[in-house]
Design an enzyme around this catalytic site. Structure first.
Site, PDB file in Angstrom:
ATOM      1  N   HIS C 213     -13.936   2.693  -3.184  1.00  0.00           N
ATOM      2  CA  HIS C 213     -14.940   2.169  -2.272  1.00  0.00           C
ATOM      3  C   HIS C 213     -16.326   2.109  -2.885  1.00  0.00           C
ATOM      4  O   HIS C 213     -17.219   1.511  -2.310  1.00  0.00           O
ATOM      5  CB  HIS C 213     -14.927   2.990  -0.972  1.00  0.00           C
ATOM      6  CG  HIS C 213     -13.779   2.621  -0.085  1.00  0.00           C
ATOM      7  ND1 HIS C 213     -13.775   2.833   1.255  1.00  0.00           N
ATOM      8  CD2 HIS C 213     -12.592   2.051  -0.374  1.00  0.00           C
ATOM      9  CE1 HIS C 213     -12.627   2.409   1.786  1.00  0.00           C
ATOM     10  NE2 HIS C 213     -11.901   1.937   0.809  1.00  0.00           N
ATOM     11  N   SER C 217     -12.628  -3.472  -4.056  1.00  0.00           N
ATOM     12  CA  SER C 217     -11.461  -3.951  -4.792  1.00  0.00           C
ATOM     13  C   SER C 217     -11.867  -4.994  -5.812  1.00  0.00           C
ATOM     14  O   SER C 217     -12.808  -5.751  -5.608  1.00  0.00           O
ATOM     15  CB  SER C 217     -10.462  -4.589  -3.828  1.00  0.00           C
ATOM     16  OG  SER C 217      -9.935  -3.642  -2.954  1.00  0.00           O
ATOM     17  N   LYS C 241      -2.958  -8.191   7.329  1.00  0.00           N
ATOM     18  CA  LYS C 241      -2.158  -8.594   6.164  1.00  0.00           C
ATOM     19  C   LYS C 241      -1.353  -7.403   5.642  1.00  0.00           C
ATOM     20  O   LYS C 241      -0.187  -7.548   5.263  1.00  0.00           O
ATOM     21  CB  LYS C 241      -3.076  -9.134   5.070  1.00  0.00           C
ATOM     22  CG  LYS C 241      -2.338  -9.888   3.984  1.00  0.00           C
ATOM     23  CD  LYS C 241      -3.307 -10.604   3.065  1.00  0.00           C
ATOM     24  CE  LYS C 241      -2.521 -11.316   1.960  1.00  0.00           C
ATOM     25  NZ  LYS C 241      -3.414 -11.836   0.910  1.00  0.00           N
ATOM     26  N   ASP C 242      -1.974  -6.227   5.648  1.00  0.00           N
ATOM     27  CA  ASP C 242      -1.262  -5.027   5.214  1.00  0.00           C
ATOM     28  C   ASP C 242      -0.116  -4.695   6.171  1.00  0.00           C
ATOM     29  O   ASP C 242       0.950  -4.262   5.752  1.00  0.00           O
ATOM     30  CB  ASP C 242      -2.221  -3.828   5.125  1.00  0.00           C
ATOM     31  CG  ASP C 242      -2.991  -3.817   3.807  1.00  0.00           C
ATOM     32  OD1 ASP C 242      -3.950  -3.024   3.689  1.00  0.00           O
ATOM     33  OD2 ASP C 242      -2.639  -4.601   2.913  1.00  0.00           O
ATOM     34  N   GLU C 285      16.816  10.644 -12.205  1.00  0.00           N
ATOM     35  CA  GLU C 285      16.686   9.551 -11.245  1.00  0.00           C
ATOM     36  C   GLU C 285      16.130   8.314 -11.957  1.00  0.00           C
ATOM     37  O   GLU C 285      15.445   8.419 -12.978  1.00  0.00           O
ATOM     38  CB  GLU C 285      15.756   9.971 -10.104  1.00  0.00           C
ATOM     39  CG  GLU C 285      16.398  10.965  -9.157  1.00  0.00           C
ATOM     40  CD  GLU C 285      17.290  10.279  -8.123  1.00  0.00           C
ATOM     41  OE1 GLU C 285      18.469  10.050  -8.434  1.00  0.00           O
ATOM     42  OE2 GLU C 285      16.817   9.995  -7.019  1.00  0.00           O
TER      43      GLU C 285
END
Lengths: 255, 189, 432
Positions: C213, C217, C241-242, C285
């Site tokens: 922040h 972004s 959108k998320d 894994e």
């Protein structure tokens, strides 16, 4: 160019996932079977489950435990409460100490776990030429190939090819990794007399006991798939709605 | 720019179809999503409810043969103490007589609390705040009604296990039980 | 900073004493986000949600799990069979671990492609690598808990690696084990640490977001926002959108949970741990497979050890290389010398990026297979290429690549031919 890259990356990803745990042993891949419980809508055939239990109890239980199952779980196969109590009561479990401080035997109850054929691993090995018959509660999940492998194994006993010597106490199986298995062929024609009068061929018994063991490993399967369909349908609708809302909100921004 | 204040439900006249449709769609989506979220939370709570094996493990059998008249024993059932008493005739008569006592805090007939008059089987947990009443062993206090006495806050129970004096609100609970056909065993739960 | 007046008096009362509402208002409604983010930017918030899912299911599982070698396996099976919805919670947790790595790996590759790690976001990037390290530790610890064959033997292999450290290696291994092999003391402490690490991870994620922040972004074209015409408030544009992206993800995720819950797992882990029987093929894994391949690439017969054979063994070399494989990520902001951020305008780098992706997949495939035959050489070549990408290609490309012309601002390409923008006041298109 982009398409080529996407193709390569997808192929490589697929290769990683389907190619992993490739065993370099001589055993061949078990053929795919049709199981009532495969696919998104699969369920356990109750008839097969009950016949499979008969096979387990009559053939396998002499050496193999299913210690994670309790007799009360048989209610899910279609037995009634009375039948389950009767089945359980045929076995004895140790309980106590009583007021004299001694352990005692009593008939099993539905809440008890399935009684083991041997008290511990050492006794099991002593009774089986040093080999340990594995517990079968999870065997379908614990083997690559799952139900297909199990059914193939039970029906895969053949004469060894020329030049291959099988030591005493071992048997030749075309699906077992390494081909030499300590368990002799367990199923023979009519080894069990089915209560529902189905003909007890080796193939039939193998399918039935595999179905039973698939249930033993995943008793939640039917509920899981039922709930899964509901959840996926819900999510598809919700995601569609979210997309519509997203488009509306973003309409102001020229994209 | 987006003047997003709080929940702006008020439609300005003249905005028409677009705004109304979006708000309905938004409302429907939020409602749908909330329903899904609630359904998703349920398993996280339900997992704390008793599991299948806990529910199944709920029967105890007790051999009644060694219990002589007048004796009281305690057995464990579902993790709780259960008092089993073979009552004497005098105790049974007293219990029956007290059916009509005027000071019963939780009125109940003795005959409604037993299947066979001589066998009194109760959950040994005081209905006040959960202590285990005394009166089963030799030398323990039995209270003013010859039954059981809870030392924590002074509740007195009679020969039928009914609360007679003290802060407890209810009689000692009767668990589900059955006498087995062999006439020697009782199965609790 | 606008201090908006809230209408509700209770909200005002609270906010005056603890500015949670102002904080939310700023973060959601005012926080400027570039308006041209594509769906590759969904994966950060997605990772956060998967983390919440893992912590929730994990806390619930811990209500039923017993961290003792005699009870662990059975307690997990009890969860699967007897606890209400236990099978669902366990499968969500198990597949959540895989989902977390898928989402984070994509998130990392996004960063590598678009140059998100470049100034002024170097610390943001490094915090991200720290998150990855916490994830790896947590996942490794967690896989031991069901106490299956792979749990025990995977733990044995990885803890044994520490004995490669010169002088104090064996002592460290004994300290980790709490005994002379992976056994009950090990399992018990792994449970404690597995419960702890996710919260350490959350702490690092918080700092990661604080760092984000600071400058906001980055975006697909890699050009900084120049003003309000380039940004939109996070809410409602990116919240919705998320959420939509989350919906798509959940469909895929629950597809696995309900219909192929053991797809990412190993059948051998449904066999109870037995310290006297080693499984024929020990595999970690899937998300560790590339690093496993790097570890095993260093075989005993490579000549490079002779000069330092007294100090360096193949085992130690493999261990160091395996850790280096992750740690090299920390210095990527300095290894990449290009002045251009986004691979969109770096035609050469773009090719090498995809080659790198393929290399990682090849490494994963090698790691899944026994170190025999062709796999050995392929593993060694892929390992070499992995490090060459970071240590040689990145620095050189920056110097020698001719980037494509970069747009001057975010709004510019939109005006250039896009749909009708809404009232954004922009200057006429400047010469490219």
């Amino acid at each position: 160019m982009r398409k080529l890259i996407i193709a390569i990356v997808s192929a490589a990803t697929l290769a990683v996932f389907t190619g992993s745990t490739m065993v370099a042993a001589a055993a061949i891949k078990p053929p795919s079977q049709d199981w009532s419980f495969s696919g998104m809508f699969g369920t356990f055939d109750r008839g097969a489950l009950q016949r499979g239990y008969q096979v387990y109890a009559g053939v396998c239980a002499g050496c193999h435990s299913v210690r994670l199952l309790a007799y009360r779980n048989l209610l899910d196969i279609g037995f009634t409460e009375e039948q389950v109590k009767k089945i359980a009561a045929e076995f004895e479990v140790s309980d106590g100490p009583n007021d004299e401080g001694e352990m005692f035997d009593r008939p099993a109850r539905p809440s008890d776990r399935f009684v083991k054929p041997f008290p511990n691993e050492q006794a099991a090995r002593a009774g089986n030429n040093g080999a340990m018959p594995p517990d079968l509660s999870l065997i379908v999940k614990a083997r690559k190939g799952g139900a297909n492998y199990l059914h193939a194994l039970l029906t895969g006993y053949k004469d060894p090819p020329d030049g291959v010597k099988v030591p005493d106490g071992m048997a030749y199986n075309i699906y077992f990794p390494g081909n030499q298995i300590a368990m002799p062929a367990p199923l023979s024609e009519d080894a069990v007399e089915y209560a529902d009068k189905t003909k007890a061929t080796i193939d039939q018994m193998s399918r039935d006991v595999t179905t039973f063991l698939a249930w033993a490993a995943e008793p939640e399967l039917e509920e899981r798939k039922r709930l899964g369909i509901k959840v996926l349908l819900f999510l598809i609708v919700l995601t569609g709605m979210l997309y519509a809302v997203k488009r509306r909100i973003w309409a102001k921004i020229g994209h | 720019m987006a003047s997003s204040a709080d929940t702006a439900d008020t439609q300005e006249p003249g905005h028409g179809e677009g705004e109304t449709r979006r708000d309905f769609l938004l409302l429907a989506t939020v409602a749908f999503g909330a329903a899904g979220a609630a359904a998703a939370v349920w398993p996280l709570i339900d997992q704390m409810n008793p599991a299948a094996d806990t529910l199944a493990d709920s029967t105890t059998e007790v051999n009644l043969e060694p219990i002589t008249e007048g004796r009281r024993i305690v057995v464990k059932w579902r993790g709780q103490p259960v008092f089993i008493t073979k009552r004497t005739k005098a105790q049974i008569d007293q219990a029956r007589k007290d059916d009509s006592a005027t000071d019963l805090i939780d009125p109940e007939k003795d005959a409604d609390r037993v299947k066979k008059a001589e066998w009194l089987i109760m959950v040994g947990i005081c209905t006040h705040l959960g202590c285990i009443p005394q009166g089963n062993r030799q030398g323990e206090l039995r209270g003013e009604y010859a039954g059981w006495f809870c030392p924590c806050h002074g509740s007195h129970y009679d020969t039928s296990g009914r609360i007679r004096k003290g802060p407890a609100p209810k009689n000692l609970a009767i668990p589900p039980y059955e006498f087995l056909p062999d006439n020697k065993t009782v199965q609790i739960g | 900073m606008s201090t908006k007046e809230f209408k509700n008096p209770i909200v005002r009362w609270i906010d005056y004493r603890l500015p949670v509402f102002s904080f939310m208002e700023h973060e959601l409604n005012e926080y400027p986000t570039p308006k041209n983010l594509n769906y590759w930017w969904n994966f950060g918030s997605l990772a956060g949600i998967v983390l919440v899912m893992l912590i929730t299911t994990g806390i619930v599982l811990a209500m039923h799990y017993t961290p003792h070698v005699d009870y662990a396996f059975d307690s997990v099976e009890r969860i699967m069979r007897d606890v209400n919805y236990g099978w669902l919670i366990r499968y969500v947790h198990m597949n959540g671990g895989s989902a977390f790595f898928i989402v984070v790996y994509i998130h990392i590759f996004r960063g590598l492609y678009y140059g998100s790690y470049k100034s002024p976001r170097e610390i943001l990037w490094m915090l991200g690598v720290a998150v990855l390290l916490c994830m790896m530790a947590t996942a490794f610890l967690g896989y031991v808990l069901p106490w299956g064959q792979m749990s025990l033997w995977g733990a044995t292999v990885i803890t044994n690696l520490f004995s490669a450290i010169p002088l104090i290696g064996d002592w460290i291994v004994t300290l980790l084990w709490g005994g002379f092999a992976v056994d009950n003391p090990t399992l018990n402490r792994f449970f404690s640490l597995h419960y702890l690490m996710p919260f350490v991870l959350v702490g690092v994620v918080v700092v990661h977001i604080v760092a984000l922040h600071q400058h906001g972004s980055s975006n697909p074209i890699g050009i900084d926002t120049k003003g309000p015409q380039d940004s939109i408030p996070f809410h409602p544009y990116y919240t919705i959108k998320d959420l939509f992206g989350l919906g798509v993800f959940l469909i895929l995720f629950f597809g696995f949970v309900f219909f192929a819950p053991n797809f990412f797992g190993e059948p051998d882990n449904y066999i109870e741990a037995n310290s006297l029987v080693t499984p024929p093929h020990i595999v970690p894994e899937w998300y560790f497979l590339p690093f496993y391949a790097i570890l095993r690439a260093f075989t005993a017969d490579a000549f490079i050890y002779w000069p330092v054979a007294w100090l360096m063994t193949p085992k130690l070399a493999g261990v160091l290389a395996m850790f280096a494989g992750t740690l090299v990520l920390f210095v990527v902001p300095w290894l990449d010398t290009s002045p251009v951020r986004s691979a969109r305008y770096r035609p050469l780098y773009k090719q090498f990026f995809w080659l790198f992706v393929i290399d990682c997949l090849v490494l994963g495939w090698v790691g899944a297979n026994p170190p025999e035959g062709a796999f050995v050489l392929i593993g060694q070549l892929s390992t070499a290429y992995y490090f060459i990408h970071f240590l040689v290609i990145l620095p050189l490309l920056g110097k020698f690549e001719t980037p494509r012309p970069v747009p001057t601002s975010i709004s510019e390409p939109v005006l250039g031919g896009g749909a009708a923008g809404a009232g954004a006041a922009t200057k006429p298109m400047e010469g490219a």
